[in-house]
Write a protein that holds these residues in place. Structure first.
Motif, PDB file in Angstrom:
ATOM      1  N   GLU A  25       0.825  -1.207   0.000  1.00 31.33           N
ATOM      2  CA  GLU A  25       0.000   0.000   0.000  1.00 31.33           C
ATOM      3  C   GLU A  25       0.864   1.264   0.000  1.00 31.33           C
ATOM      4  OE1 GLU A  25      -3.673   0.486   0.428  1.00 31.33           O
ATOM      5  OE2 GLU A  25      -3.506  -1.427  -0.627  1.00 31.33           O
ATOM      6  N   TYR A  26       1.947   1.250   0.784  1.00 34.34           N
ATOM      7  CA  TYR A  26       2.852   2.394   0.854  1.00 34.34           C
ATOM      8  C   TYR A  26       3.403   2.737  -0.539  1.00 34.34           C
ATOM      9  CZ  TYR A  26       6.969   5.176   1.985  1.00 34.34           C
ATOM     10  OH  TYR A  26       7.903   6.169   2.034  1.00 34.34           O
ATOM     11  N   PHE A  27       3.735   1.708  -1.313  1.00 38.52           N
ATOM     12  CA  PHE A  27       4.265   1.916  -2.654  1.00 38.52           C
ATOM     13  C   PHE A  27       3.164   2.066  -3.707  1.00 38.52           C
ATOM     14  CE2 PHE A  27       8.126   0.393  -0.638  1.00 38.52           C
ATOM     15  CZ  PHE A  27       9.063   1.257  -1.172  1.00 38.52           C
ATOM     16  N   LYS A  28       1.916   2.106  -3.242  1.00 38.43           N
ATOM     17  CA  LYS A  28       0.756   2.314  -4.124  1.00 38.43           C
ATOM     18  C   LYS A  28       0.722   1.301  -5.272  1.00 38.43           C
ATOM     19  CE  LYS A  28       0.358   7.254  -3.093  1.00 38.43           C
ATOM     20  NZ  LYS A  28       0.691   7.118  -1.729  1.00 38.43           N
ATOM     21  N   MET A  29       0.953   0.043  -4.920  1.00 43.81           N
ATOM     22  CA  MET A  29       0.938  -1.029  -5.903  1.00 43.81           C
ATOM     23  C   MET A  29      -0.293  -1.898  -5.698  1.00 43.81           C
ATOM     24  SD  MET A  29       4.929  -2.243  -5.946  1.00 43.81           S
ATOM     25  CE  MET A  29       4.782  -3.161  -7.470  1.00 43.81           C
ATOM     26  N   GLN A  30      -0.788  -2.430  -6.773  1.00 46.21           N
ATOM     27  CA  GLN A  30      -1.885  -3.387  -6.722  1.00 46.21           C
ATOM     28  C   GLN A  30      -1.295  -4.782  -6.506  1.00 46.21           C
ATOM     29  OE1 GLN A  30      -5.202  -2.655  -6.849  1.00 46.21           O
ATOM     30  NE2 GLN A  30      -4.445  -0.549  -6.752  1.00 46.21           N
ATOM     31  N   PRO A  31      -2.058  -5.683  -5.877  1.00 47.77           N
ATOM     32  CA  PRO A  31      -1.561  -7.054  -5.706  1.00 47.77           C
ATOM     33  C   PRO A  31      -1.138  -7.685  -7.031  1.00 47.77           C
ATOM     34  CG  PRO A  31      -3.529  -6.748  -4.392  1.00 47.77           C
ATOM     35  CD  PRO A  31      -3.365  -5.509  -5.231  1.00 47.77           C
ATOM     36  N   SER A  32      -1.879  -7.387  -8.091  1.00 45.66           N
ATOM     37  CA  SER A  32      -1.535  -7.959  -9.399  1.00 45.66           C
ATOM     38  C   SER A  32      -0.168  -7.484  -9.884  1.00 45.66           C
ATOM     39  CB  SER A  32      -2.606  -7.621 -10.424  1.00 45.66           C
ATOM     40  OG  SER A  32      -2.762  -6.218 -10.532  1.00 45.66           O
ATOM     41  N   GLU A  33       0.215  -6.245  -9.559  1.00 46.93           N
ATOM     42  CA  GLU A  33       1.529  -5.731  -9.948  1.00 46.93           C
ATOM     43  C   GLU A  33       2.647  -6.475  -9.216  1.00 46.93           C
ATOM     44  OE1 GLU A  33       1.747  -1.179 -10.525  1.00 46.93           O
ATOM     45  OE2 GLU A  33       0.136  -1.526  -9.058  1.00 46.93           O
ATOM     46  N   VAL A  34       2.433  -6.702  -7.923  1.00 46.61           N
ATOM     47  CA  VAL A  34       3.440  -7.422  -7.140  1.00 46.61           C
ATOM     48  C   VAL A  34       3.578  -8.844  -7.678  1.00 46.61           C
ATOM     49  CG1 VAL A  34       4.102  -8.251  -4.854  1.00 46.61           C
ATOM     50  CG2 VAL A  34       2.995  -6.014  -5.101  1.00 46.61           C
ATOM     51  N   ALA A  35       2.454  -9.502  -7.907  1.00 46.24           N
ATOM     52  CA  ALA A  35       2.486 -10.873  -8.423  1.00 46.24           C
ATOM     53  C   ALA A  35       3.208 -10.927  -9.763  1.00 46.24           C
ATOM     54  CB  ALA A  35       1.069 -11.422  -8.552  1.00 46.24           C
ATOM     55  N   ALA A  36       2.939  -9.982 -10.629  1.00 39.55           N
ATOM     56  CA  ALA A  36       3.603  -9.958 -11.938  1.00 39.55           C
ATOM     57  C   ALA A  36       5.111  -9.753 -11.789  1.00 39.55           C
ATOM     58  CB  ALA A  36       3.003  -8.863 -12.818  1.00 39.55           C
ATOM     59  N   ASN A  37       5.514  -8.866 -10.894  1.00 41.06           N
ATOM     60  CA  ASN A  37       6.937  -8.628 -10.664  1.00 41.06           C
ATOM     61  C   ASN A  37       7.643  -9.853 -10.105  1.00 41.06           C
ATOM     62  OD1 ASN A  37       8.098  -5.776 -11.085  1.00 41.06           O
ATOM     63  ND2 ASN A  37       6.035  -5.401 -10.325  1.00 41.06           N
ATOM     64  N   LEU A  38       6.917 -10.667  -9.352  1.00 39.71           N
ATOM     65  CA  LEU A  38       7.497 -11.878  -8.764  1.00 39.71           C
ATOM     66  C   LEU A  38       7.343 -13.091  -9.668  1.00 39.71           C
ATOM     67  CD1 LEU A  38       6.233 -11.521  -5.081  1.00 39.71           C
ATOM     68  CD2 LEU A  38       8.490 -10.954  -5.984  1.00 39.71           C
ATOM     69  N   LEU A  46      -1.902 -13.239  -3.016  1.00 38.20           N
ATOM     70  CA  LEU A  46      -2.985 -12.877  -2.106  1.00 38.20           C
ATOM     71  C   LEU A  46      -3.003 -13.785  -0.878  1.00 38.20           C
ATOM     72  CD1 LEU A  46      -5.838 -12.084  -4.651  1.00 38.20           C
ATOM     73  CD2 LEU A  46      -4.476 -10.449  -3.295  1.00 38.20           C
ATOM     74  N   GLU A  47      -2.665 -15.049  -1.059  1.00 41.18           N
ATOM     75  CA  GLU A  47      -2.588 -15.972   0.074  1.00 41.18           C
ATOM     76  C   GLU A  47      -1.452 -15.570   1.015  1.00 41.18           C
ATOM     77  OE1 GLU A  47      -3.877 -19.016   2.484  1.00 41.18           O
ATOM     78  OE2 GLU A  47      -4.875 -18.196   0.710  1.00 41.18           O
ATOM     79  N   TRP A  48      -0.341 -15.141   0.446  1.00 41.03           N
ATOM     80  CA  TRP A  48       0.763 -14.669   1.280  1.00 41.03           C
ATOM     81  C   TRP A  48       0.345 -13.451   2.095  1.00 41.03           C
ATOM     82  CZ3 TRP A  48       5.256 -14.549  -2.803  1.00 41.03           C
ATOM     83  CH2 TRP A  48       5.588 -15.854  -3.173  1.00 41.03           C
ATOM     84  N   GLU A  49      -0.381 -12.521   1.465  1.00 40.75           N
ATOM     85  CA  GLU A  49      -0.844 -11.338   2.192  1.00 40.75           C
ATOM     86  C   GLU A  49      -1.850 -11.710   3.265  1.00 40.75           C
ATOM     87  OE1 GLU A  49      -2.454  -7.836   0.340  1.00 40.75           O
ATOM     88  OE2 GLU A  49      -0.521  -7.296  -0.524  1.00 40.75           O
ATOM     89  N   LYS A  50      -2.562 -12.785   3.041  1.00 40.13           N
ATOM     90  CA  LYS A  50      -3.590 -13.216   3.994  1.00 40.13           C
ATOM     91  C   LYS A  50      -2.986 -13.934   5.202  1.00 40.13           C
ATOM     92  CE  LYS A  50      -7.651 -16.190   4.261  1.00 40.13           C
ATOM     93  NZ  LYS A  50      -8.461 -17.155   3.514  1.00 40.13           N
ATOM     94  N   ASN A  51      -2.023 -14.865   4.939  1.00 37.55           N
ATOM     95  CA  ASN A  51      -1.536 -15.667   6.069  1.00 37.55           C
ATOM     96  C   ASN A  51      -0.030 -15.611   6.301  1.00 37.55           C
ATOM     97  OD1 ASN A  51      -0.248 -17.541   4.370  1.00 37.55           O
ATOM     98  ND2 ASN A  51      -2.038 -18.851   4.262  1.00 37.55           N
ATOM     99  N   GLY A  52       0.743 -15.142   5.339  1.00 41.55           N
ATOM    100  CA  GLY A  52       2.186 -15.005   5.514  1.00 41.55           C
ATOM    101  C   GLY A  52       2.950 -16.309   5.672  1.00 41.55           C
ATOM    102  N   LYS A  53       2.381 -17.415   5.262  1.00 43.97           N
ATOM    103  CA  LYS A  53       2.993 -18.730   5.486  1.00 43.97           C
ATOM    104  C   LYS A  53       3.666 -19.289   4.231  1.00 43.97           C
ATOM    105  CE  LYS A  53       1.103 -19.302   9.614  1.00 43.97           C
ATOM    106  NZ  LYS A  53       1.884 -19.107  10.791  1.00 43.97           N
ATOM    107  N   ASP A  54       4.753 -20.019   4.470  1.00 44.98           N
ATOM    108  CA  ASP A  54       5.429 -20.807   3.429  1.00 44.98           C
ATOM    109  C   ASP A  54       5.824 -20.015   2.186  1.00 44.98           C
ATOM    110  OD1 ASP A  54       5.265 -23.127   4.985  1.00 44.98           O
ATOM    111  OD2 ASP A  54       3.255 -23.565   4.235  1.00 44.98           O
ATOM    112  N   ILE A  55       6.420 -18.874   2.404  1.00 46.14           N
ATOM    113  CA  ILE A  55       6.880 -18.059   1.285  1.00 46.14           C
ATOM    114  C   ILE A  55       8.308 -18.485   0.958  1.00 46.14           C
ATOM    115  CG2 ILE A  55       7.330 -15.720   0.454  1.00 46.14           C
ATOM    116  CD1 ILE A  55       5.263 -14.782   2.566  1.00 46.14           C
TER     117      ILE A  55
END
Length: 70
Positions: A25-38, A46-55
């Protein structure tokens, strides 16, 4: 092959999901942008943002570079 699987399972970490959300949010990015970059699917991020597990550790490194937190 089994050794590779065990090694990849060990290289997964848990992080505070709130940090992912607030940093994105600080970087004003959409989840889809982060996913595309990764180069991952949106539901995975979205699952990582929800539970933070097994990244995968390598994805945490990529996140830190994306969010300039090296």
């Amino acid at each position: 092959m089994l050794a590779e699987k065990n090694m990849s399972e060990k290289n997964k970490i848990d992080i505070n999901p709130g940090i992912l959300f607030s940093t994105r949010e600080y970087f004003k990015m959409q989840p889809s942008e982060v996913a595309a970059n990764l180069a991952i699917e949106l539901p995975i991020y979205l699952e990582w943002e929800k539970n933070g597990k097994d990244i995968p550790f390598r994805k945490v490194i990529e996140l830190s570079k994306l969010f300039k937190r090296q």
